[in-house]
Write a protein that holds these residues in place. Structure first.
Motif, short mmCIF file in Angstrom:
data_model
loop_
_atom_site.label_atom_id
_atom_site.label_comp_id
_atom_site.label_asym_id
_atom_site.label_seq_id
_atom_site.Cartn_x
_atom_site.Cartn_y
_atom_site.Cartn_z
N MET A 50 1.01 -1.36 0.25
CA MET A 50 -0.46 0.18 -0.38
C MET A 50 0.77 1.14 0.33
O MET A 50 0.44 1.92 -0.45
CB MET A 50 -1.05 -0.14 1.40
N GLY A 51 2.08 1.17 0.50
CA GLY A 51 2.56 2.85 1.38
C GLY A 51 3.40 3.00 -0.32
O GLY A 51 3.95 3.45 -0.76
N ALA A 102 1.96 15.21 -6.14
CA ALA A 102 2.75 16.21 -6.12
C ALA A 102 2.15 16.89 -4.32
O ALA A 102 3.23 17.11 -3.52
CB ALA A 102 3.48 16.77 -6.85
N THR A 103 1.41 17.27 -5.00
CA THR A 103 0.66 18.42 -3.68
C THR A 103 -0.41 17.63 -2.88
O THR A 103 -1.26 18.56 -2.22
CB THR A 103 -0.70 19.17 -4.50
N LYS A 104 -0.32 16.77 -2.68
CA LYS A 104 -0.89 15.86 -1.29
C LYS A 104 0.03 14.83 -0.45
O LYS A 104 0.75 14.24 -1.65
CB LYS A 104 -2.04 15.06 -1.95
N ARG A 105 -1.06 15.08 0.64
CA ARG A 105 0.39 14.15 1.27
C ARG A 105 -0.70 13.03 1.97
O ARG A 105 -1.66 13.28 2.21
CB ARG A 105 0.73 13.95 1.95
N TRP A 106 -0.04 11.48 2.10
CA TRP A 106 -0.81 10.76 3.10
C TRP A 106 -0.40 9.97 4.33
O TRP A 106 0.75 10.18 4.48
CB TRP A 106 -1.18 9.71 1.80
N ILE A 107 -1.15 9.51 4.99
CA ILE A 107 -1.46 8.81 5.82
C ILE A 107 -2.16 7.67 6.54
O ILE A 107 -3.49 7.73 6.01
CB ILE A 107 -1.00 9.59 7.53
N PRO A 108 -1.86 6.39 7.08
CA PRO A 108 -3.26 5.37 7.25
C PRO A 108 -4.13 5.61 8.68
O PRO A 108 -3.10 6.04 8.99
CB PRO A 108 -1.97 4.16 7.31
N LYS A 109 -4.94 5.50 8.43
CA LYS A 109 -5.98 5.36 8.73
C LYS A 109 -6.88 4.62 9.86
O LYS A 109 -6.93 4.63 10.82
CB LYS A 109 -6.78 6.75 9.12
#
Length: 144
Positions: free
Chosen positions: A64-65, A74-81
């Protein structure tokens, strides 16, 4: 590049050291699709001699990562929740961990991005399947 998948896999585990415990071997990384193999080794076994459930989850999360990094604008970020999985068969042998999304999920306004994940044995039997939920937001001005 000779040994490219091996070098990338080691670099990935170096960047996120916990994943080194399963020694993932990435085979496909592209937008909306990633695959890696968790080899059948004693180090990843449970007391039954099959691949441990948490080793499978680690493989799914690593896939997934890689998918997220290959897919996110490029303008976004992610984090698993969150993660929900079901173990559907005995995990014997090498397991291919697969993560998939749809292109529209990354470009929309909804910050909830579900990633479909599954693990398959060499015969194609699904041994684990589920979803990893991501929180995707715009990067702040100072972090682009």
């Amino acid at each position: 590049m000779p040994l490219g998948d091996r070098l990338f896999s080691r670099a990935f585990a170096f960047r996120a050291p916990y994943f080194a415990s399963i020694r993932p071997r990435f085979t496909v990384i592209e937008p909306d699709h990633a695959e890696l193999v968790v080899r059948d080794r004693r180090r990843v076994h449970n007391h039954l001699g099959t691949v441990h459930a948490i080793a499978l989850c680690n493989g799914l999360e690593a896939a997934m990562g890689a998918l997220a990094e290959a897919s996110i604008p490029a303008t976004k970020r992610w984090i698993p929740k969150g993660m929900e999985v079901a173990y559907t068969a005995k995990a014997s042998g090498d397991i291919t961990c697969i993560a998939e999304t749809d292109r529209a999920q990354w470009t929309g306004d909804d910050p909830d991005v579900p990633v479909r994940v599954r693990g398959e044995d060499r015969d194609g039997t699904v041994v684990v399947e589920g979803e990893i939920r991501l929180w995707v937001t715009e990067k702040t001005a100072g972090r682009r």
